[in-house]
Enzyme design. Structure first.
Site, PDB file in Angstrom:
ATOM      1  N   GLU A 278     -15.599   7.382   2.844  1.00 12.87           N
ATOM      2  CA  GLU A 278     -15.343   6.161   3.608  1.00 12.87           C
ATOM      3  C   GLU A 278     -16.456   5.131   3.388  1.00 12.87           C
ATOM      4  O   GLU A 278     -16.190   3.918   3.338  1.00 12.87           O
ATOM      5  CB  GLU A 278     -15.223   6.487   5.100  1.00 12.87           C
ATOM      6  CG  GLU A 278     -13.975   7.266   5.464  1.00 12.87           C
ATOM      7  CD  GLU A 278     -12.703   6.531   5.094  1.00 12.87           C
ATOM      8  OE1 GLU A 278     -12.544   5.363   5.480  1.00 12.87           O
ATOM      9  OE2 GLU A 278     -11.861   7.133   4.404  1.00 12.87           O
ATOM     10  N   TRP A 281     -15.605   3.467   0.195  1.00 14.93           N
ATOM     11  CA  TRP A 281     -14.519   2.479   0.357  1.00 14.93           C
ATOM     12  C   TRP A 281     -15.111   1.120   0.742  1.00 14.93           C
ATOM     13  O   TRP A 281     -14.704   0.075   0.215  1.00 14.93           O
ATOM     14  CB  TRP A 281     -13.543   2.915   1.456  1.00 14.93           C
ATOM     15  CG  TRP A 281     -12.352   3.685   0.985  1.00 14.93           C
ATOM     16  CD1 TRP A 281     -12.097   5.007   1.182  1.00 14.93           C
ATOM     17  CD2 TRP A 281     -11.221   3.171   0.249  1.00 14.93           C
ATOM     18  NE1 TRP A 281     -10.881   5.343   0.623  1.00 14.93           N
ATOM     19  CE2 TRP A 281     -10.330   4.234   0.045  1.00 14.93           C
ATOM     20  CE3 TRP A 281     -10.901   1.906  -0.255  1.00 14.93           C
ATOM     21  CZ2 TRP A 281      -9.122   4.088  -0.639  1.00 14.93           C
ATOM     22  CZ3 TRP A 281      -9.698   1.745  -0.937  1.00 14.93           C
ATOM     23  CH2 TRP A 281      -8.833   2.820  -1.121  1.00 14.93           C
ATOM     24  N   TRP A 310       7.687 -14.665   2.754  1.00 14.69           N
ATOM     25  CA  TRP A 310       7.227 -14.352   4.106  1.00 14.69           C
ATOM     26  C   TRP A 310       8.006 -15.164   5.135  1.00 14.69           C
ATOM     27  O   TRP A 310       8.342 -16.334   4.905  1.00 14.69           O
ATOM     28  CB  TRP A 310       5.737 -14.650   4.252  1.00 14.69           C
ATOM     29  CG  TRP A 310       4.832 -13.888   3.331  1.00 14.69           C
ATOM     30  CD1 TRP A 310       4.058 -14.405   2.329  1.00 14.69           C
ATOM     31  CD2 TRP A 310       4.602 -12.469   3.318  1.00 14.69           C
ATOM     32  NE1 TRP A 310       3.353 -13.398   1.699  1.00 14.69           N
ATOM     33  CE2 TRP A 310       3.660 -12.196   2.286  1.00 14.69           C
ATOM     34  CE3 TRP A 310       5.084 -11.408   4.085  1.00 14.69           C
ATOM     35  CZ2 TRP A 310       3.207 -10.920   1.992  1.00 14.69           C
ATOM     36  CZ3 TRP A 310       4.637 -10.129   3.797  1.00 14.69           C
ATOM     37  CH2 TRP A 310       3.707  -9.893   2.765  1.00 14.69           C
ATOM     38  N   ASN A 345      -8.983   3.200  12.659  1.00 15.50           N
ATOM     39  CA  ASN A 345      -8.595   2.838  11.297  1.00 15.50           C
ATOM     40  C   ASN A 345      -7.150   3.215  10.970  1.00 15.50           C
ATOM     41  O   ASN A 345      -6.437   2.446  10.312  1.00 15.50           O
ATOM     42  CB  ASN A 345      -9.540   3.481  10.281  1.00 15.50           C
ATOM     43  CG  ASN A 345      -9.308   2.928   8.884  1.00 15.50           C
ATOM     44  OD1 ASN A 345      -9.412   1.729   8.665  1.00 15.50           O
ATOM     45  ND2 ASN A 345      -8.954   3.791   7.945  1.00 15.50           N
ATOM     46  N   TRP A 363       0.526 -11.407   5.423  1.00 13.46           N
ATOM     47  CA  TRP A 363      -0.645 -10.593   5.755  1.00 13.46           C
ATOM     48  C   TRP A 363      -1.828 -11.443   6.192  1.00 13.46           C
ATOM     49  O   TRP A 363      -2.687 -10.992   6.949  1.00 13.46           O
ATOM     50  CB  TRP A 363      -1.045  -9.711   4.560  1.00 13.46           C
ATOM     51  CG  TRP A 363      -1.345 -10.458   3.293  1.00 13.46           C
ATOM     52  CD1 TRP A 363      -0.470 -10.757   2.282  1.00 13.46           C
ATOM     53  CD2 TRP A 363      -2.609 -10.992   2.879  1.00 13.46           C
ATOM     54  NE1 TRP A 363      -1.101 -11.456   1.281  1.00 13.46           N
ATOM     55  CE2 TRP A 363      -2.422 -11.603   1.610  1.00 13.46           C
ATOM     56  CE3 TRP A 363      -3.881 -11.009   3.444  1.00 13.46           C
ATOM     57  CZ2 TRP A 363      -3.452 -12.229   0.912  1.00 13.46           C
ATOM     58  CZ3 TRP A 363      -4.914 -11.633   2.749  1.00 13.46           C
ATOM     59  CH2 TRP A 363      -4.686 -12.233   1.499  1.00 13.46           C
ATOM     60  N   TRP A 386      -5.947  -5.156   4.691  1.00  9.37           N
ATOM     61  CA  TRP A 386      -4.701  -5.884   4.896  1.00  9.37           C
ATOM     62  C   TRP A 386      -3.883  -5.958   3.609  1.00  9.37           C
ATOM     63  O   TRP A 386      -2.658  -5.778   3.624  1.00  9.37           O
ATOM     64  CB  TRP A 386      -4.979  -7.288   5.447  1.00  9.37           C
ATOM     65  CG  TRP A 386      -5.002  -7.247   6.939  1.00  9.37           C
ATOM     66  CD1 TRP A 386      -6.085  -7.118   7.768  1.00  9.37           C
ATOM     67  CD2 TRP A 386      -3.857  -7.266   7.791  1.00  9.37           C
ATOM     68  NE1 TRP A 386      -5.688  -7.054   9.074  1.00  9.37           N
ATOM     69  CE2 TRP A 386      -4.328  -7.146   9.128  1.00  9.37           C
ATOM     70  CE3 TRP A 386      -2.498  -7.366   7.568  1.00  9.37           C
ATOM     71  CZ2 TRP A 386      -3.458  -7.122  10.214  1.00  9.37           C
ATOM     72  CZ3 TRP A 386      -1.625  -7.342   8.659  1.00  9.37           C
ATOM     73  CH2 TRP A 386      -2.102  -7.228   9.958  1.00  9.37           C
TER      74      TRP A 386
END
Length: 474
Positions: A278, A281, A310, A345, A363, A386
């Site tokens: 993590e 990341w 969208w 998360n 988004w 996102w």
């Protein structure tokens, strides 16, 4: 005199720039209040408050080593050059040190300040601190930035196995200076002070960050791989806000995790290994932001997805923002965000996918809402998360894999404990808490809203939208 320009590095220990300045000689520190810039970057009021509270804690620690902390208020980073130069002139500063920051605005700011300092005959030194590896130093064999996390992680692990980044030596107490620290702000206009209930979730200071790290490693880390997906359990480190503000460093976290894992980086306890992943990341998304600047310009990482149709659905967007979608896990997560400045998360992924797939809302609307409320708001990680959920980003989830919020709820909150905590009005529904039946009294009495979308039909709508995109060129 030597100056450390503090940014997202509000700590005394393991602070590369601060240590480098102090090794040169008598030092002072500077922090800029920039409300206009923070508003332009959608910084959350609770995050600004967290910065201010950590500044007070840092001031106390700087006092113990006789380093004055100066505060200068400007509006935007356009004024940063003159503000830094003014301090340098006032205190006859010879060198200025700062830790590297990332993003197109940040890099432009630092380049402008560097040019002005050098023109004035003042040395400017930038340092790697926020990350383990400098962006541009972890590349594919063809010399490009990685686009797939798994490959990036393997390369980082190989580099770490070759040699761990060392912690910075302790800063030595300097001779007291005749310079007085500035009065520290407790509030910044334009950013409301959050309720005490929220602040209580996030005490300030390095000592608190270290306590959280130690508690996590002592009590939770070994089961992190299993517990991290269960929002009703305290299975995460709760360090993200401290990492985002630089109250603790990624090096400190990595060294502590390795110590807990008996020095093993790529073996040993699975939970600790998962937590180290993590941390990588977080590293990955910073490298992506640097290597592909378009993501800092509100553009999709995968350009062909800019053609997605969208929907403009302001009422549905508002219902999502306020936790009124009629899907309990989604609403509980959104309420957690509003009340605490943080969201689990797993729930960030589920709520993001619901907005972008089931509601087919851009988004960027969700990204902005999260940044405006997250105490741990980090542009690179927020944007990366996102775009992953929306299937527009790097290493993103395939567009046809769409989380069902009810299935996710039953899987990760099987007893409905998390939902019951944040939506107490439906806690009595027990097994039906994941999706109340249509004839439930909670709907008849307007206690809780009916679902705002049909999951099956909205899923098909999203699949059709993605299938209609022009083919990606890479």
């Amino acid at each position: 005199m030597h100056l450390t320009w503090l940014r997202n590095d509000l700590r005394l220990d393991d602070n590369t720039a601060l240590h480098a300045a102090c090794e040169r000689g008598p030092s002072i520190a500077l922090w800029l209040v920039t409300p206009g810039q923070w508003q332009a970057h959608d910084e959350a009021a609770c995050k600004v408050d967290f910065w201010l509270r950590n500044l007070h804690a840092l001031r106390e620690r700087l006092d113990t080593v006789n380093i004055p902390l100066l505060i200068r208020r400007i509006d935007t980073w356009d004024e940063a050059t003159e503000a830094v130069l003014s301090v340098c002139r006032q205190h006859k500063v010879e060198t200025v040190h700062w830790n590297d920051d990332y993003g197109i605005n940040e890099e432009a700011r630092d380049a402008g300040v560097r040019a002005a300092l050098e023109e004035a005959g003042i040395e400017a030194h930038n340092h790697l601190d926020q990350l383990l590896f400098k962006p541009g130093s972890v590349l594919t064999r063809s010399g490009h930035y990685f686009q797939v996390f798994g490959q990036f992680r393997r390369t980082c692990m190989e580099r770490l196995l070759d040699g761990m980044p060392a912690l910075v030596p302790e800063i030595r107490k300097q001779v007291p200076l005749s310079i007085r620290s500035s009065q520290l702000p407790t509030h910044v206009e334009g950013f409301e002070t959050p309720p005490e209930s929220l602040r209580a979730h996030w005490p300030a200071g390095e000592a608190e960050a270290q306590r959280r790290l130690e508690r996590f490693l002592d009590e939770t880390a070994e089961d992190y791989d299993r517990l991290r997906d269960l929002p009703a359990k305290p299975g995460t480190s709760q360090l993200s806000a401290y990492l985002a503000a630089g109250v603790i460093s990624v090096r400190q976290c990595l060294h502590a995790a390795l110590h807990r894992n008996r020095g093993d980086l790529d073996s040993g306890n699975k939970g600790v290994q998962t937590w180290i992943t993590e941390l990588i990341w977080r590293e990955f998304y910073k490298h992506i932001m640097t290597g592909y600047p378009r993501v800092s310009r509100h553009r999709a990482f995968r350009p062909h997805t800019e053609a997605l149709p969208w929907r403009h659905a302001p009422e549905e967007l508002k219902a999502w923002q306020e936790g009124r979608t009629g899907f309990p896990l989604i609403d509980a997560a959104m309420r957690q965000l509003l009340a605490t400045g943080w969201m689990h998360n797993r729930l960030r992924m589920i709520t993001a996918m619901f907005l972008t797939k089931n509601l087919l809302i851009d988004w960027r609307e969700g990204e902005r809402h999260f940044m405006r409320h997250l105490i741990d708001g980090d542009f690179a990680s927020n944007n990366g998360g996102w775009q992953w959920s929306a299937s527009t980003g790097t290493d993103s989830v395939p567009y046809f894999r769409i989380f069902n919020p009810v299935t996710q709820s039953r899987r990760f909150d099987p007893e409905g404990r998390f939902i019951g905590q944040w939506i107490p009005e439906i806690d009595h529904l027990f097994k039906n808490i994941h999706l109340p039946p249509p004839d439930s009294d909670i709907f008849k009495n307007n206690v809780y809203p009916r679902p705002i979308v049909d999951l099956s039909r909205s899923r098909e709508r999203a699949l059709e939208a993605f299938k209609g995109l022009p083919r990606s060129k890479g």
